[in-house]
Write an enzyme that holds these catalytic residues in place. Structure first.
Site, short mmCIF file in Angstrom:
data_model
loop_
_atom_site.label_atom_id
_atom_site.label_comp_id
_atom_site.label_asym_id
_atom_site.label_seq_id
_atom_site.Cartn_x
_atom_site.Cartn_y
_atom_site.Cartn_z
N CYS A 121 35.03 33.59 32.75
CA CYS A 121 34.15 34.66 32.25
C CYS A 121 33.71 34.47 30.80
O CYS A 121 32.76 35.10 30.36
CB CYS A 121 34.81 36.02 32.42
SG CYS A 121 35.27 36.36 34.11
N HIS A 265 31.74 41.41 27.93
CA HIS A 265 31.90 40.95 29.31
C HIS A 265 32.10 42.16 30.22
O HIS A 265 32.87 43.07 29.89
CB HIS A 265 33.11 40.01 29.39
CG HIS A 265 33.48 39.63 30.79
ND1 HIS A 265 32.54 39.18 31.70
CD2 HIS A 265 34.67 39.64 31.45
CE1 HIS A 265 33.15 38.92 32.85
NE2 HIS A 265 34.43 39.19 32.72
N ASN A 295 31.62 42.38 38.23
CA ASN A 295 31.93 41.27 37.33
C ASN A 295 31.29 39.99 37.89
O ASN A 295 31.71 39.50 38.94
CB ASN A 295 33.46 41.13 37.24
CG ASN A 295 33.90 40.00 36.32
OD1 ASN A 295 33.10 39.17 35.90
ND2 ASN A 295 35.19 39.96 36.03
N1 ACO Z 1 41.43 50.22 46.57
C1 ACO Z 1 42.48 51.05 46.68
N2 ACO Z 1 43.69 50.77 46.14
C2 ACO Z 1 43.81 49.61 45.47
C3 ACO Z 1 42.74 48.70 45.34
C4 ACO Z 1 41.51 49.04 45.93
N3 ACO Z 1 40.43 48.24 45.85
N4 ACO Z 1 43.17 47.64 44.63
C5 ACO Z 1 44.45 47.86 44.31
N5 ACO Z 1 44.84 49.04 44.84
C6 ACO Z 1 46.14 49.68 44.76
C7 ACO Z 1 47.24 48.68 44.50
O1 ACO Z 1 47.66 48.10 45.71
C8 ACO Z 1 48.28 49.56 43.84
O2 ACO Z 1 48.95 50.24 44.87
P1 ACO Z 1 50.56 50.45 44.79
O3 ACO Z 1 50.78 51.27 43.54
O4 ACO Z 1 50.84 51.18 46.05
O5 ACO Z 1 51.12 49.08 44.69
C9 ACO Z 1 47.48 50.58 43.07
O6 ACO Z 1 46.15 50.54 43.62
C10 ACO Z 1 47.40 50.30 41.58
O7 ACO Z 1 47.12 48.93 41.39
P2 ACO Z 1 46.98 48.33 39.96
O8 ACO Z 1 46.72 46.87 40.06
O9 ACO Z 1 48.10 48.76 39.10
O10 ACO Z 1 45.66 49.08 39.41
P3 ACO Z 1 45.01 49.02 37.99
O11 ACO Z 1 44.85 50.38 37.47
O12 ACO Z 1 45.65 48.00 37.09
O13 ACO Z 1 43.55 48.48 38.32
C11 ACO Z 1 42.28 46.43 38.24
C12 ACO Z 1 43.39 47.21 38.94
C13 ACO Z 1 40.98 47.20 38.43
C14 ACO Z 1 42.15 45.06 38.89
C15 ACO Z 1 42.57 46.30 36.74
O14 ACO Z 1 43.89 45.86 36.54
C16 ACO Z 1 41.63 45.33 36.04
O15 ACO Z 1 40.45 45.59 35.86
N6 ACO Z 1 42.15 44.21 35.53
C17 ACO Z 1 41.35 43.26 34.77
C18 ACO Z 1 40.45 42.45 35.62
C19 ACO Z 1 39.60 41.58 34.70
O16 ACO Z 1 39.27 41.94 33.60
N7 ACO Z 1 39.24 40.42 35.08
C20 ACO Z 1 38.43 39.67 34.08
C21 ACO Z 1 38.50 38.35 34.18
S1 ACO Z 1 37.84 37.82 35.73
C22 ACO Z 1 37.52 36.12 35.52
O17 ACO Z 1 37.81 35.52 34.55
C23 ACO Z 1 36.91 35.42 36.75
#
Ligand code: ACO
Length: 338
Positions: A121, A265, A295
């Protein structure tokens, strides 16, 4: 032994922007039909409402070539004037030839030197800095810098942790070497970059390269798709993008108070609001379009820059801060006097 760099003979100016997003829209509700998720979860955790998906017969170079044509039109530049094409992508058409060579053929930029770079990214800002070095050194005059991705080819559509986050698209800028002292809009004032290879495991596509070729035995576990530890990525993204922003501002001799618009980003609205908060900026000074596109990795910044410009959200003379974070981990930030 390191030899000192010669002083720059030119400065680099962005003289045109362009972007291309595929027509097909995949909404959160569409996703909830084949994976256990909901529009409410995706919107509240990420800010993403829909994303674009390229057609089967569209390769990354097709998206990139269209973005490049639009940037060249905006810049008033003919294909033969382009003497450098750098494409940032993690979804190249093929492992080789480079996607940049395919774009060269598609747009007829026969005088260009062409290559791809891989920094996930952060790729577009890495590519911008590489091109800037060529232009500032006086060895090239007019470059196309492109971020383009067909991330839909790297998605495991059964993994709700990742499939809701990503989309396809391309953005491009034309940058030109300008004599120092000549007034030119779009001047790139500074760029900083960083990497931390100790964290390669947090965000990766493990299969399909030389470390883990895809075989009939391992394909069922989908090693050729994005694997991400979301929370860990989130934490590092905020810290590194704030640091990089401050370093790029300092390198340009500016402070946070000088910023007119941040183009970050586009990964997650919560990451962007955390950055705005730490930089002490109101959200009105932070451009976001991730609700429409998700993204798109290396494409997010040039696409957002193009939209911010065309929507009149950045004006001539504005200080625009670009900042990115991605797999590697990698991060980068640039300050541009628009
Ligand atoms: N729908 C419903 N529930 C979901 C989903 C979904 N799509 N995805 C995950 N969950 C659930 C999980 O299973 C978890 O359930 P559990 O508590 O029963 O285990 C719960 O939701 C919480 O999951 P978390 O991973 O803790 O959720 P979080 O609030 O951290 O959000 C997210 C996840 C959106 C991925 C966030 O962590 C994020 O944005 N991270 C950064 C991603 C990023 O910036 N990437 C950039 C680089 S990409 C690149 O370089 C190619």
């Amino acid at each position: 032994m390191l030899t000192p760099n010669p002083p720059p003979t030119c400065v680099s100016s962005i003289i045109g922007t362009g972007s291309y997003m595929p027509e097909k829209i995949l909404t959160n509700d569409d996703l909830s039909k084949f994976v256990e998720t909901s529009d409410e979860w995706i919107t509240s955790r990420t800010g993403i409402r829909e994303r674009r998906i390229a057609a089967d017969d569209q390769a990354t170079s097709d998206l990139a070539a269209e973005a490049a044509r639009r940037a060249m039109t905006a810049a008033g530049v003919q294909p033969e004037e382009i003497d450098l094409i750098v494409i940032a992508t993690v979804t190249p058409d093929m492992l080789f030839p480079s996607t940049a060579c395919f774009v060269q053929k598609k747009i007829g930029a026969n005088n260009a030197v062409c290559f791809d770079i891989s920094a996930a990214c952060s790729g577009f800002l890495y590519a911008l800095q590489i091109a800037r070095h060529f232009l500032n050194a006086g060895t090239r005059t007019t470059a196309l810098v492109i971020g383009a991705e067909k991330l839909s080819t790297l998605i495991n559509w059964r993994d709700r942790n990742t499939c809701v986050l990503f989309g396809d698209g391309a953005g491009a800028v034309v940058i030109r070497a300008v004599e120092p002292g000549v007034a030119a809009p779009g001047r790139v004032l500074s760029t900083v970059m960083g990497s931390d290879g100790t964290l390669t495991d947090v965000l990766k596509v493990p299969g399909g390269g030389s470390a883990c070729p895809i075989t009939s035995d391992n394909i069922a576990s989908r090693p050729n798709t994005i694997h991400m530890e979301g929370r860990e990525t989130f934490k590092h993204a905020v810290t590194r993008m704030c640091q990089a922003s401050e370093q790029a501002l300092a390198a340009a001799g500016l402070t946070k108070a000088d910023i007119d618009m941040v183009i970050p980003h586009q990964a997650n609205a919560r990451i962007i609001s955390a950055i705005a908060d730490r930089l002490g900026l109101p959200m009105e000074k932070t451009f976001m379009n991730l609700d429409k596109y998700g993204n798109t990795s290396a494409a997010t910044i040039p696409v957002a820059l193009d939209e911010a410009h065309r929507q009149g959200k950045i004006k001539r003379g504005d200080v625009v801060l670009l900042v990115a974070f991605g797999g590697g981990f990698t991060w980068a930030s640039s300050v541009v006097r628009w």
